[in-house]
Motif scaffolding. Sequence first.
Motif, PDB file in Angstrom:
ATOM      1  N   PHE A  75       0.830  -1.202   0.000  1.00 28.34           N
ATOM      2  CA  PHE A  75       0.000   0.000   0.000  1.00 28.34           C
ATOM      3  C   PHE A  75       0.868   1.257   0.000  1.00 28.34           C
ATOM      4  CE2 PHE A  75      -2.750  -3.298   1.702  1.00 28.34           C
ATOM      5  CZ  PHE A  75      -3.926  -3.079   1.020  1.00 28.34           C
ATOM      6  N   LEU A  78       1.944   1.896  -3.449  1.00 28.01           N
ATOM      7  CA  LEU A  78       0.906   2.505  -4.271  1.00 28.01           C
ATOM      8  C   LEU A  78       1.089   4.013  -4.368  1.00 28.01           C
ATOM      9  CD1 LEU A  78      -2.481   0.810  -3.297  1.00 28.01           C
ATOM     10  CD2 LEU A  78      -1.238   0.580  -5.419  1.00 28.01           C
ATOM     11  N   ALA A 287      -3.297  -5.475  -3.636  1.00 24.13           N
ATOM     12  CA  ALA A 287      -3.395  -4.240  -2.856  1.00 24.13           C
ATOM     13  C   ALA A 287      -4.168  -3.175  -3.627  1.00 24.13           C
ATOM     14  CB  ALA A 287      -2.000  -3.734  -2.496  1.00 24.13           C
ATOM     15  N   PHE A 291      -7.736  -1.672  -2.365  1.00 24.43           N
ATOM     16  CA  PHE A 291      -7.905  -0.228  -2.204  1.00 24.43           C
ATOM     17  C   PHE A 291      -9.138   0.253  -2.979  1.00 24.43           C
ATOM     18  CE2 PHE A 291      -7.200   3.924  -4.202  1.00 24.43           C
ATOM     19  CZ  PHE A 291      -7.115   4.736  -3.083  1.00 24.43           C
ATOM     20  N   LYS A 292      -9.285  -0.209  -4.213  1.00 17.77           N
ATOM     21  CA  LYS A 292     -10.421   0.193  -5.032  1.00 17.77           C
ATOM     22  C   LYS A 292     -11.745  -0.223  -4.396  1.00 17.77           C
ATOM     23  CE  LYS A 292     -11.760  -2.192  -8.573  1.00 17.77           C
ATOM     24  NZ  LYS A 292     -11.900  -2.873  -9.876  1.00 17.77           N
TER      25      LYS A 292
END
Length: 316
Positions: A75, A78, A287, A291-292
Amino acid sequence: MQRKSIALRGSAERRSYPMLRRYASHKYYFLMLLPVLAYFIIFHYVPIYGVLMAFQDYRIFKGISGSEFVGLKHFRELFDGIYFLPVLKNTLIINAYKILFGFPAPIILALLINEIMRPKFKKFVQTVSYLPHFLSWIVLSGIIIEVLSPSRGIVNMILMEFGFQPIYFLADTSWFRSVLVSTEVWKGVGFSAIIYLAAIAGISPDLYEAAEVDGISRLKKVWYITLPSIAPVIVIMIILNSGSIINDDFDQIFNLLNTNVQSVGDVISTYTYTEGIAKMNYSYAAAVGLFKNVIALIMVLTANTIARRFSDQAIF
């Protein structure tokens, strides 16, 4: 006291018997429901176990149980990387346009179809409008590519007849998002209009008859009777569609995307596919997907809370 509790328990059991009998009398309907339940369990609930991959350095041969746990490492990658934020921006922009133009379109279409007086022509319009929904994006993408082709596409042929230069719709960054939004609206507007047509069909004819007696025009009937009557359905659809601001249509974009427009067309789903399938970076892709989905859930819950606070219509 003991007699009273026994009596209450007995009355509760008696109430449950009719319910069980009703379930038993409809057992064949529940059997028809089993394939749907199996689909959601197998393809939606069982894969939730794979969310653990987002917190691991997943290795195929070690599996989820044997891979090393790394916490929020992926994350952090990201938001520290240079690729994800542009992809997130593309996703939000494209989906915002789709909601802005795509959400009111079926409402307007349903209102227009409802005003058609001839039943045969009305059915014809309905059939033509929702037919594209049943075609896959693989088929539609081929049609769109041919129609918008700069050399042999009918759209550019018409433009050249009027003295314009051909436009590379699917290879021009200034046109690609417009193509995505317009084709998405075209494909789904007819099928989505069915929901609003069903809601319009439930409006009492007495309201329209009273309006005719008062001499109200057809436009005012739509504004003061039809729209307020289907407002609860519109609110529910707003809540359900609020999560789509982050959920893009992978099939559409994957089949139309090319390297010339990747800077404006690459979205979260195509990015996840590239990282997870093409590059085999499974944990990072997991990940991104997690997140989405978390953002989509937050959007739906927020929209539901707002709807419940300012009106009587909400999902829960």
